[in-house]
Design a protein around this motif. Sequence first.
Motif, PDB file in Angstrom:
ATOM      1  N   TYR A   1      12.208  14.857 -13.812  1.00  0.00           N
ATOM      2  CA  TYR A   1      13.050  13.763 -14.309  1.00  0.00           C
ATOM      3  C   TYR A   1      13.843  13.087 -13.208  1.00  0.00           C
ATOM      4  O   TYR A   1      13.874  11.850 -13.107  1.00  0.00           O
ATOM      5  N   ASN A   2      14.515  13.861 -12.372  1.00  0.00           N
ATOM      6  CA  ASN A   2      15.358  13.272 -11.328  1.00  0.00           C
ATOM      7  C   ASN A   2      14.536  12.455 -10.332  1.00  0.00           C
ATOM      8  O   ASN A   2      14.941  11.356  -9.921  1.00  0.00           O
ATOM      9  N   LEU A   3      13.368  12.975  -9.972  1.00  0.00           N
ATOM     10  CA  LEU A   3      12.488  12.242  -9.063  1.00  0.00           C
ATOM     11  C   LEU A   3      11.977  10.968  -9.724  1.00  0.00           C
ATOM     12  O   LEU A   3      11.951   9.895  -9.096  1.00  0.00           O
ATOM     13  N   ASN A   4      11.599  11.076 -10.975  1.00  0.00           N
ATOM     14  CA  ASN A   4      11.132   9.914 -11.736  1.00  0.00           C
ATOM     15  C   ASN A   4      12.221   8.848 -11.805  1.00  0.00           C
ATOM     16  O   ASN A   4      11.964   7.656 -11.574  1.00  0.00           O
ATOM     17  N   ALA A   5      13.440   9.276 -12.123  1.00  0.00           N
ATOM     18  CA  ALA A   5      14.550   8.333 -12.238  1.00  0.00           C
ATOM     19  C   ALA A   5      14.797   7.620 -10.913  1.00  0.00           C
ATOM     20  O   ALA A   5      15.009   6.401 -10.869  1.00  0.00           O
ATOM     21  N   PHE A   6      14.757   8.379  -9.818  1.00  0.00           N
ATOM     22  CA  PHE A   6      14.990   7.792  -8.503  1.00  0.00           C
ATOM     23  C   PHE A   6      13.905   6.779  -8.151  1.00  0.00           C
ATOM     24  O   PHE A   6      14.198   5.657  -7.718  1.00  0.00           O
ATOM     25  N   ILE A   7      12.652   7.173  -8.350  1.00  0.00           N
ATOM     26  CA  ILE A   7      11.541   6.283  -7.993  1.00  0.00           C
ATOM     27  C   ILE A   7      11.562   5.012  -8.836  1.00  0.00           C
ATOM     28  O   ILE A   7      11.447   3.894  -8.316  1.00  0.00           O
ATOM     29  N   SER A   8      11.731   5.173 -10.137  1.00  0.00           N
ATOM     30  CA  SER A   8      11.684   4.022 -11.043  1.00  0.00           C
ATOM     31  C   SER A   8      12.846   3.071 -10.810  1.00  0.00           C
ATOM     32  O   SER A   8      12.678   1.843 -10.795  1.00  0.00           O
ATOM     33  N   ALA A   9      14.049   3.634 -10.611  1.00  0.00           N
ATOM     34  CA  ALA A   9      15.217   2.785 -10.339  1.00  0.00           C
ATOM     35  C   ALA A   9      15.050   2.069  -9.008  1.00  0.00           C
ATOM     36  O   ALA A   9      15.418   0.890  -8.867  1.00  0.00           O
ATOM     37  N   ALA A  10      14.492   2.767  -8.028  1.00  0.00           N
ATOM     38  CA  ALA A  10      14.271   2.158  -6.712  1.00  0.00           C
ATOM     39  C   ALA A  10      13.295   0.992  -6.806  1.00  0.00           C
ATOM     40  O   ALA A  10      13.494  -0.045  -6.153  1.00  0.00           O
ATOM     41  N   VAL A  11      12.264   1.142  -7.624  1.00  0.00           N
ATOM     42  CA  VAL A  11      11.290   0.057  -7.792  1.00  0.00           C
ATOM     43  C   VAL A  11      11.971  -1.192  -8.357  1.00  0.00           C
ATOM     44  O   VAL A  11      11.764  -2.308  -7.867  1.00  0.00           O
ATOM     45  N   VAL A  12      12.793  -1.010  -9.391  1.00  0.00           N
ATOM     46  CA  VAL A  12      13.517  -2.151  -9.971  1.00  0.00           C
ATOM     47  C   VAL A  12      14.374  -2.831  -8.914  1.00  0.00           C
ATOM     48  O   VAL A  12      14.336  -4.061  -8.740  1.00  0.00           O
ATOM     49  N   SER A  13      15.171  -2.033  -8.209  1.00  0.00           N
ATOM     50  CA  SER A  13      16.099  -2.577  -7.226  1.00  0.00           C
ATOM     51  C   SER A  13      15.376  -3.273  -6.077  1.00  0.00           C
ATOM     52  O   SER A  13      15.759  -4.374  -5.654  1.00  0.00           O
ATOM     53  N   ILE A  14      14.313  -2.643  -5.581  1.00  0.00           N
ATOM     54  CA  ILE A  14      13.579  -3.216  -4.443  1.00  0.00           C
ATOM     55  C   ILE A  14      12.901  -4.527  -4.838  1.00  0.00           C
ATOM     56  O   ILE A  14      12.938  -5.510  -4.091  1.00  0.00           O
ATOM     57  N   VAL A  15      12.282  -4.551  -6.015  1.00  0.00           N
ATOM     58  CA  VAL A  15      11.634  -5.788  -6.479  1.00  0.00           C
ATOM     59  C   VAL A  15      12.664  -6.909  -6.582  1.00  0.00           C
ATOM     60  O   VAL A  15      12.417  -8.046  -6.145  1.00  0.00           O
ATOM     61  N   ARG A  16      13.827  -6.603  -7.137  1.00  0.00           N
ATOM     62  CA  ARG A  16      14.878  -7.623  -7.290  1.00  0.00           C
ATOM     63  C   ARG A  16      15.399  -8.080  -5.933  1.00  0.00           C
ATOM     64  O   ARG A  16      15.572  -9.284  -5.695  1.00  0.00           O
ATOM     65  N   ILE A  17      15.676  -7.141  -5.038  1.00  0.00           N
ATOM     66  CA  ILE A  17      16.217  -7.487  -3.716  1.00  0.00           C
ATOM     67  C   ILE A  17      15.229  -8.329  -2.925  1.00  0.00           C
ATOM     68  O   ILE A  17      15.595  -9.338  -2.313  1.00  0.00           O
ATOM     69  N   VAL A  18      13.962  -7.934  -2.939  1.00  0.00           N
ATOM     70  CA  VAL A  18      12.930  -8.691  -2.221  1.00  0.00           C
ATOM     71  C   VAL A  18      12.790 -10.095  -2.809  1.00  0.00           C
ATOM     72  O   VAL A  18      12.653 -11.082  -2.076  1.00  0.00           O
ATOM     73  N   ALA A  19      12.837 -10.193  -4.130  1.00  0.00           N
ATOM     74  CA  ALA A  19      12.713 -11.500  -4.779  1.00  0.00           C
ATOM     75  C   ALA A  19      13.858 -12.426  -4.387  1.00  0.00           C
ATOM     76  O   ALA A  19      13.648 -13.623  -4.132  1.00  0.00           O
ATOM     77  N   VAL A  20      15.075 -11.880  -4.326  1.00  0.00           N
ATOM     78  CA  VAL A  20      16.236 -12.693  -3.940  1.00  0.00           C
ATOM     79  C   VAL A  20      16.140 -13.089  -2.468  1.00  0.00           C
ATOM     80  O   VAL A  20      16.357 -14.254  -2.104  1.00  0.00           O
ATOM     81  N   LYS A  21      15.797 -12.123  -1.623  1.00  0.00           N
ATOM     82  CA  LYS A  21      15.752 -12.371  -0.173  1.00  0.00           C
ATOM     83  C   LYS A  21      14.734 -13.453   0.183  1.00  0.00           C
ATOM     84  O   LYS A  21      15.003 -14.336   1.007  1.00  0.00           O
ATOM     85  N   TYR A  22      13.566 -13.379  -0.449  1.00  0.00           N
ATOM     86  CA  TYR A  22      12.488 -14.307  -0.101  1.00  0.00           C
ATOM     87  C   TYR A  22      12.331 -15.445  -1.116  1.00  0.00           C
ATOM     88  O   TYR A  22      11.341 -16.179  -1.084  1.00  0.00           O
ATOM     89  N   LYS A  23      13.318 -15.519  -2.046  1.00  0.00           N
ATOM     90  CA  LYS A  23      13.326 -16.598  -3.043  1.00  0.00           C
ATOM     91  C   LYS A  23      12.018 -16.658  -3.839  1.00  0.00           C
ATOM     92  O   LYS A  23      11.447 -17.735  -4.049  1.00  0.00           O
ATOM     93  N   LEU A  24      11.523 -15.494  -4.230  1.00  0.00           N
ATOM     94  CA  LEU A  24      10.307 -15.421  -5.035  1.00  0.00           C
ATOM     95  C   LEU A  24      10.643 -15.756  -6.475  1.00  0.00           C
ATOM     96  O   LEU A  24      11.665 -15.326  -7.009  1.00  0.00           O
ATOM     97  N   THR A  25       9.807 -16.523  -7.132  1.00  0.00           N
ATOM     98  CA  THR A  25      10.039 -16.918  -8.512  1.00  0.00           C
ATOM     99  C   THR A  25       8.751 -16.815  -9.316  1.00  0.00           C
ATOM    100  O   THR A  25       7.653 -16.754  -8.751  1.00  0.00           O
TER     101      THR A  25
END
Length: 200
Positions: free
Chosen positions: A170-194
């Motif tokens: 569970y803890n590993l799953n939570a970390f990986i899944s939350a990281a995916v959400v955050s990374i996708v959002r951060i990359v989208a903002v940084k590179y202005k992906l829409t």
Amino acid sequence: MELIYYIDLLGTMVFAISGAMAAQRHNIDIFGAAFTGFVTAIGGGSLRDIFLNLRPVWVDDGNYLLAILAGVLIAIFFNKILGRLARTLSLFDALGIGFFTVVGVQKSLAFDSSGIAAVVLGLFSAVMGGVTRDTLLNDTPLIFRKEIYATACLSGAVLFVLLSRTGVDYNLNAFISAAVVSIVRIVAVKYKLTLPIVGG
């Protein structure tokens, strides 16, 4: 689970800050800013709990109200400093939606929701507070703009369900899944992906 609880409290405070700051940018008074911070912080989780036929967590746990109060006070008294740290707040927002998505999916699965329903409720947990905030402030909610926001939450929610089905810790799953959400959002903002516009 205890770590997720404290992360949930931190995310609640961060969303209260973002809600109160958004209200202040519209020249709304202190009470209005506090109310906006409150609904931003609890909106998504409350809606999720209502769909799960549960009492919203902040009703029984006063720590959530204290976190919201702290967030509102920080937004009011440190508004100018926070304004200069907009990028930092965007980072915290990205982290917040990551963990809120995971908490929403996990809680939904714990109460026997189907995988698809858990994904939707995880999305609600992360974004509906912001939708309520933007609606109150007469802004177009972020999920209705071209920005990759809800899509980031959906990706992490789906991943969490899939990994949970394969027996990943569970803890590993939570970390990986939350990281995916955050990374996708951060990359989208940084590179202005829409996302493409319908009919565009």
